[in-house]
Scaffold this motif. Structure first.
Motif, mmCIF file in Angstrom:
data_model
loop_
_atom_site.group_PDB
_atom_site.id
_atom_site.type_symbol
_atom_site.label_atom_id
_atom_site.label_comp_id
_atom_site.label_asym_id
_atom_site.label_seq_id
_atom_site.Cartn_x
_atom_site.Cartn_y
_atom_site.Cartn_z
ATOM 1 N N SER A 141 -71.824 62.960 -15.417
ATOM 2 C CA SER A 141 -72.084 61.652 -14.781
ATOM 3 C C SER A 141 -72.478 61.844 -13.323
ATOM 4 C CB SER A 141 -70.846 60.753 -14.791
ATOM 5 O OG SER A 141 -70.347 60.661 -16.059
ATOM 6 N N TRP A 142 -71.846 62.809 -12.659
ATOM 7 C CA TRP A 142 -72.178 63.072 -11.253
ATOM 8 C C TRP A 142 -73.623 63.580 -11.127
ATOM 9 C CZ3 TRP A 142 -73.350 67.631 -8.531
ATOM 10 C CH2 TRP A 142 -73.403 67.485 -7.139
ATOM 11 N N VAL A 143 -74.036 64.409 -12.110
ATOM 12 C CA VAL A 143 -75.387 64.996 -12.089
ATOM 13 C C VAL A 143 -76.457 63.924 -12.300
ATOM 14 C CG1 VAL A 143 -76.953 66.426 -13.493
ATOM 15 C CG2 VAL A 143 -74.698 67.314 -12.841
ATOM 16 N N GLU A 144 -76.131 62.953 -13.149
ATOM 17 C CA GLU A 144 -77.131 61.969 -13.584
ATOM 18 C C GLU A 144 -77.800 61.270 -12.401
ATOM 19 O OE1 GLU A 144 -75.770 60.309 -17.579
ATOM 20 O OE2 GLU A 144 -76.455 58.564 -16.414
ATOM 21 N N GLY A 145 -79.102 61.281 -12.415
ATOM 22 C CA GLY A 145 -79.867 60.554 -11.401
ATOM 23 C C GLY A 145 -79.988 61.293 -10.074
ATOM 24 N N ARG A 146 -79.391 62.473 -9.952
ATOM 25 C CA ARG A 146 -79.519 63.203 -8.679
ATOM 26 C C ARG A 146 -80.686 64.169 -8.739
ATOM 27 N NH1 ARG A 146 -74.730 63.117 -5.382
ATOM 28 N NH2 ARG A 146 -73.295 61.794 -6.491
ATOM 29 N N LYS A 147 -81.449 64.231 -7.670
ATOM 30 C CA LYS A 147 -82.558 65.195 -7.625
ATOM 31 C C LYS A 147 -82.017 66.581 -7.301
ATOM 32 C CE LYS A 147 -86.578 62.486 -6.365
ATOM 33 N NZ LYS A 147 -86.681 61.667 -5.172
ATOM 34 N N ILE A 308 -61.136 72.985 -4.807
ATOM 35 C CA ILE A 308 -61.596 71.773 -5.526
ATOM 36 C C ILE A 308 -63.081 71.511 -5.291
ATOM 37 C CG2 ILE A 308 -59.298 70.690 -5.496
ATOM 38 C CD1 ILE A 308 -60.469 68.706 -3.393
ATOM 39 N N GLY A 309 -63.657 72.210 -4.312
ATOM 40 C CA GLY A 309 -65.099 72.118 -4.091
ATOM 41 C C GLY A 309 -65.812 73.188 -4.897
ATOM 42 N N TRP A 310 -65.904 74.384 -4.326
ATOM 43 C CA TRP A 310 -66.719 75.437 -4.951
ATOM 44 C C TRP A 310 -66.293 75.782 -6.375
ATOM 45 C CZ3 TRP A 310 -71.379 76.496 -3.751
ATOM 46 C CH2 TRP A 310 -71.823 76.365 -2.440
ATOM 47 N N ARG A 311 -64.982 75.960 -6.566
ATOM 48 C CA ARG A 311 -64.535 76.423 -7.889
ATOM 49 C C ARG A 311 -64.880 75.396 -8.977
ATOM 50 N NH1 ARG A 311 -59.746 76.516 -11.041
ATOM 51 N NH2 ARG A 311 -59.513 78.506 -12.133
ATOM 52 N N GLU A 312 -64.611 74.128 -8.689
ATOM 53 C CA GLU A 312 -64.910 73.088 -9.677
ATOM 54 C C GLU A 312 -66.428 72.909 -9.835
ATOM 55 O OE1 GLU A 312 -62.804 70.964 -11.466
ATOM 56 O OE2 GLU A 312 -60.919 71.803 -10.718
ATOM 57 N N TYR A 313 -67.146 73.029 -8.727
ATOM 58 C CA TYR A 313 -68.595 72.833 -8.734
ATOM 59 C C TYR A 313 -69.281 73.921 -9.573
ATOM 60 C CZ TYR A 313 -73.341 72.785 -6.669
ATOM 61 O OH TYR A 313 -74.695 72.773 -6.461
ATOM 62 N N VAL A 314 -68.879 75.195 -9.372
ATOM 63 C CA VAL A 314 -69.552 76.250 -10.142
ATOM 64 C C VAL A 314 -69.233 76.115 -11.636
ATOM 65 C CG1 VAL A 314 -69.727 77.903 -8.227
ATOM 66 C CG2 VAL A 314 -67.827 78.108 -9.844
ATOM 67 N N ARG A 315 -68.041 75.632 -11.951
ATOM 68 C CA ARG A 315 -67.731 75.415 -13.372
ATOM 69 C C ARG A 315 -68.638 74.308 -13.940
ATOM 70 N NH1 ARG A 315 -63.871 71.865 -16.402
ATOM 71 N NH2 ARG A 315 -63.379 72.933 -18.353
ATOM 72 N N GLY A 316 -68.806 73.251 -13.155
ATOM 73 C CA GLY A 316 -69.689 72.165 -13.593
ATOM 74 C C GLY A 316 -71.098 72.678 -13.822
ATOM 75 N N ILE A 317 -71.608 73.462 -12.882
ATOM 76 C CA ILE A 317 -72.974 74.009 -13.005
ATOM 77 C C ILE A 317 -73.076 74.899 -14.240
ATOM 78 C CG2 ILE A 317 -74.600 75.660 -11.947
ATOM 79 C CD1 ILE A 317 -74.761 73.157 -10.375
ATOM 80 N N TYR A 318 -72.064 75.731 -14.466
ATOM 81 C CA TYR A 318 -72.085 76.664 -15.603
ATOM 82 C C TYR A 318 -72.295 75.906 -16.920
ATOM 83 C CZ TYR A 318 -70.430 80.084 -19.039
ATOM 84 O OH TYR A 318 -70.312 80.919 -20.128
ATOM 85 N N TRP A 319 -71.508 74.844 -17.125
ATOM 86 C CA TRP A 319 -71.618 74.124 -18.398
ATOM 87 C C TRP A 319 -72.857 73.235 -18.417
ATOM 88 C CZ3 TRP A 319 -69.225 75.924 -22.413
ATOM 89 C CH2 TRP A 319 -68.048 76.637 -22.239
ATOM 90 N N HIS A 320 -73.230 72.701 -17.264
ATOM 91 C CA HIS A 320 -74.425 71.853 -17.203
ATOM 92 C C HIS A 320 -75.677 72.677 -17.512
ATOM 93 C CE1 HIS A 320 -77.341 68.930 -15.827
ATOM 94 N NE2 HIS A 320 -77.827 69.830 -14.991
#
Ligand code: FAD
Ligand code: DLZ
Ligand code: SF4
Length: 507
Positions: A141-147, A308-320
């Motif tokens: 949901s966070w990714v949606e609509g972001r360039k 809560i920034g980098w660690r969570e963000y890289v996990r999000g990117i990995y699955w995305h």
């Protein structure tokens, strides 16, 4: 007893979703040491020893807490060598009516767990891993609509969601990010904290002996093995970090010093990633130190941002990014990984420091990974898959979901900028600013040409020239390209020839 719960090697948490709300008397927990996990890359010996010993100790802790654990060791003659094979054998051993498992942390193992649903004649429930602040759905949901996907905005949402370092709706201290106060070079200090050295008990010694016999050819040492292998000891290291290293963590986060592998870093990533420590609990403890006036805001914020920034963000990117993310090679880099990544035998002092401590401790801190070994591979045009496999193998905290976006994305820019807004490429000047390495090096960091010139210098300009078509339009690369344009044509040719000559020595 009728519920079988496989617990994987990075699921060593008492609050694992698969265990939650289960009646202990109805469950058998299955923990298996298997060949396929120990050989998918040539893991550092201490990494294998850490994971297997932590698994064995966790099995004891679970038993003490009242669970029944069926544990299969690597040397068990009947061991099939795979998670799937061991599940099949366990289903034969026990009378099971259902299987519950917490989702896998990486694509390879996810495919395996998914295949179980069709393969086995028993209902299999795969549960979300709720040890992360951001679920897969929330990240999408966070990714949606972001360039552009930028960590900073994601991080602010995680601050709001967790309430960490928030004063109402505003960030504590008035600023979201104190990164500019995280860049001091360090001075040698006799009172510098050192991580606790945990003496191996007999269970760990057995594992080490087995690893030395079975993985003799792998990189690394185990004679100095000193990781915590229980939650209780990992909590001791956590408390030590909070009391002794955290106050200066912010100031010296990016610093490097000769023969000082740990500086003011926490050395907690192996414990967080395998499940012994709870990342949110750790962040709340860091926040409490700040509110108690024991640590400054740049330390508390700097640390919480990493977790809560980098660690969570890289996990999000990995699955995305999906299972094919690993195949990205946006800069078309194909040079083989030099042999010295495994031995540390190079005259570049920064590289030998980072690699030797990796060999000795299965640890290097973030700036060594990003701006020394990662930067060198980026400038030299090393094949990103080989770079990825090296990072996945050599660090005790390395699991693909966290390592791949960091190595292939952040450090090698092989995803073309999905994760980072520009390549982390730097000449020797950066390393000289943040470390004392250059003063002890055979090369001269101030020279760009000739046999004594720091190799990072010519390699940097070669990288800029080689990737001009791909990078020139990136607004964050405007300055290097302006400087490159200003250079005399003869200097450009000479720098590229110097780089070529050096690259030929890599073999
Ligand atoms: P500290 O410096 O004390 O930081 C605190 C915590 O923040 C870490 O324990 C970790 O949980 C988290 N953290 C910090 N930076 C990152 C980041 N970029 N991504 C995710 N979490 C972060 N980290 C891993 O956990 N596993 C890896 O396999 C891994 N591979 C990396 C590969 C490369 C090329 C790079 C540049 C970074 C990699 N990192 C990895 C991130 C980072 O280097 C390590 O988390 C950190 O060095 C661990 O040491 P520490 O616990 O002392 O961290
Ligand atoms: C890394 C690792 C190793 C070396 N060995 C094992 C093992 O024998 N058994 C196990 O359950 N897990 C191991 N692991 C960690 C797994 O690779 C990790 O749990 C999976 O990647 C889950 O996604
Ligand atoms: Fe590394 Fe160059 Fe400094 Fe030597 S002079 S330590 S190679 S940056």
């Amino acid at each position: 007893m009728n519920i079988l719960i496989p617990v994987l090697g990075d699921q060593l948490s008492h609050n694992l979703s698969a265990l939650s709300r289960q009646n202990k008397a109805d469950c058998i927990l299955l923990m298996v040491e298997v060949d396929e996990e120990t050989v998918y890359v040539p893991h550092h010996k201490a990494k294998i020893a850490y994971i297997l010993s932590a698994m064995r100790h966790h099995a004891e802790d679970l038993r003490a807490a009242g669970w029944t654990v069926d544990y299969i060791q690597l040397t068990d003659p009947a061991n099939s060598g795979s998670f799937t094979g061991e599940l099949a054998r366990a289903l034969e051993r026990h009378s099971i009516t259902q299987v519950r498992v917490t989702e896998a942390s990486e694509w390879r193992v996810k495919a395996m767990l998914d295949s179980w649903v069709d393969r086995f004649d028993v209902p299999i429930t795969i549960l979300p891993d709720d040890r992360f602040l951001c679920s897969h759905g929330e990240f999408e949901s966070w990714v949606e609509g972001r360039k552009q996907l930028r960590m900073e905005y994601f991080y602010r949402d995680m601050r709001r969601k967790s309430g960490l370092l928030m004063a109402g709706t505003d960030p504590e201290g008035g600023q979201w990010n104190y990164d500019s106060e995280n860049r001091k070079p360090a001075q040698r200090d006799l009172h510098m904290p050192r991580p606790i050295s945990f003496t191996p008990d007999s269970m760990t010694r057995d594992v080490i002996a087995m690893v030395e016999a079975r993985f003799a050819g792998n990189m690394g040492r185990t004679d100095n093995f000193s990781f915590a292998v229980t939650r209780a000891d990992a909590l001791r290291q956590q408390q030590y970090f909070l009391d002794h290293a955290l106050p200066s963590f912010g100031d010296y986060q990016d610093a490097m010093l000769t023969d000082e592998p740990f500086l003011w870093h926490s050395i907690l990533s192996p414990y967080i990633n395998s499940g012994l420590l709870d990342p949110l609990e750790l962040c709340r403890a860091v926040e409490a130190q700040y509110h108690a006036g024991k640590v400054p805001i740049n330390a508390a914020e700097g640390f919480i941002r990493q977790v809560i920034g980098w660690r969570e963000y890289v996990r999000g990117i990995y699955w995305h990014a999906g299972p094919d993310y690993v195949r990205n090679n946006a800069l078309d880099a194909h040079r083989p990984l030099p042999e010295f990544y495994w031995t540390g035998e190079t005259k570049m002092h920064c590289m030998s420091q980072a690699i030797e401590q990796t060999r000795d401790h299965a640890y290097a801190h973030h700036i060594q990974r990003l701006m020394v070994t990662g930067n060198f591979a980026l400038l030299a045009g090393i094949d990103p898959i080989q770079v990825h496999e090296w990072y996945l193998a050599v660090y005790a905290d390395a699991y693909e979901w966290v390592e791949l976006p960091n190595s292939l994305g952040m450090s090698q820019f092989a995803d073309g900028g999905l994760l980072a807004s520009k390549p982390y490429a730097a000449s020797g000047a950066y390393i000289n600013r943040m470390s004392d390495y250059c003063g002890r090096c055979r090369y001269d960091v101030k020279q760009r040409m000739g046999p004594d010139a720091c190799p990072f210098n010519a390699l940097y300009w070669d990288f800029i020239a080689r990737n001009e078509d791909r990078l020139r339009k990136n607004p964050r690369m405007a300055m290097p390209y302006k400087n490159w344009e200003r250079m005399q044509p003869d200097d450009k040719v000479a720098l590229r020839a110097q780089a070529k000559q050096f690259l030929e020595t890599l073999g």
